[in-house]
Enzyme design. Structure first.
Site: not given
Length: 209
Positions: A31, A98, A127
């Site tokens: 990622r 997700s 995040k």
């Protein structure tokens, strides 16, 4: 082996992919953010070589994943809006998606994903999140909804919390900071791998997780 593996680290560099693969990790997500298409293709190709026998999952860059010859892809809801899912499937990539609420789950299941991710399970500082912690009860609800589709739990999960997460119904746990920010990442990975192959006893009704 199942896909994804029960221990599913998420990292942002080829160096981490190489390190985890060398320790015997079976599924690794790459990622990385803010790459051009050319940069993403180059990085994915390098990561695929570094991964060896491990399954490399590319986050976000669906076109680069296709062009680089990847086999596995993960998309968030925002990425899903822009991705050409027909092209992804035609290229033969698996697809993980997700989810954070029921509406997103409904959208994700329309694409017949290879797994569903739910998060954050616990508070996370990695995040900014639009959604609060989901908790263990939500894992059980999601698993009941998706049936045989594998469920990946992510967000704030540590090795110590893992047994409860698995017992709640998660098939796999995606891990970021518990590995990458650990003072001894290699030892932590080995402990996760040892836990991964241990038998898990589902929690009994009324048991405090």
């Amino acid at each position: 082996m199942p896909y994804p593996d029960r221990f599913y680290p998420v990292v942002d560099s080829v160096a981490w992919v190489r390190r985890l693969a060398g320790l015997g990790v079976g599924t690794i997500q790459l990622r990385a953010k803010d790459l051009t298409h050319a940069q993403a293709v180059a990085m994915i190709r390098e990561a695929l070589a570094a991964a060896g026998n491990a399954k490399l999952v590319v986050n976000d860059y669906w076109q680069a994943a296709i062009d680089a010859g990847a086999q596995h892809l993960h998309l968030g809801q925002e990425d899903l809006v822009e991705a050409d899912i027909d092209a992804v499937r035609k290229a033969g990539l698996t697809l993980g998606l997700s989810t954070h609420d029921e509406a997103e789950l409904d959208v994700a299941m329309c694409h017949d994903p290879d797994y569903i991710a739910l998060g954050p399970i616990y508070p996370t500082t990695l995040k900014a999140m639009r959604f609060g912690p989901q908790g263990l009860e939500r894992i059980a609800q999601w698993k009941q909804s998706i049936g045989l589709t594998p469920l990946v739990a992510i967000g704030g999960i540590t090795l110590e919390r893992a047994p409860g997460v698995y017992a709640a119904g998660a098939d796999s746990i995606a891990v970021v900071s518990d590995v990458t920010q650990n003072t001894d990442p290699d030892a932590r990975v080995r402990a996760w791998l040892a836990l991964e192959i241990s038998p898990f006893v589902p929690a009994q009704a009324g048991t405090q997780l």
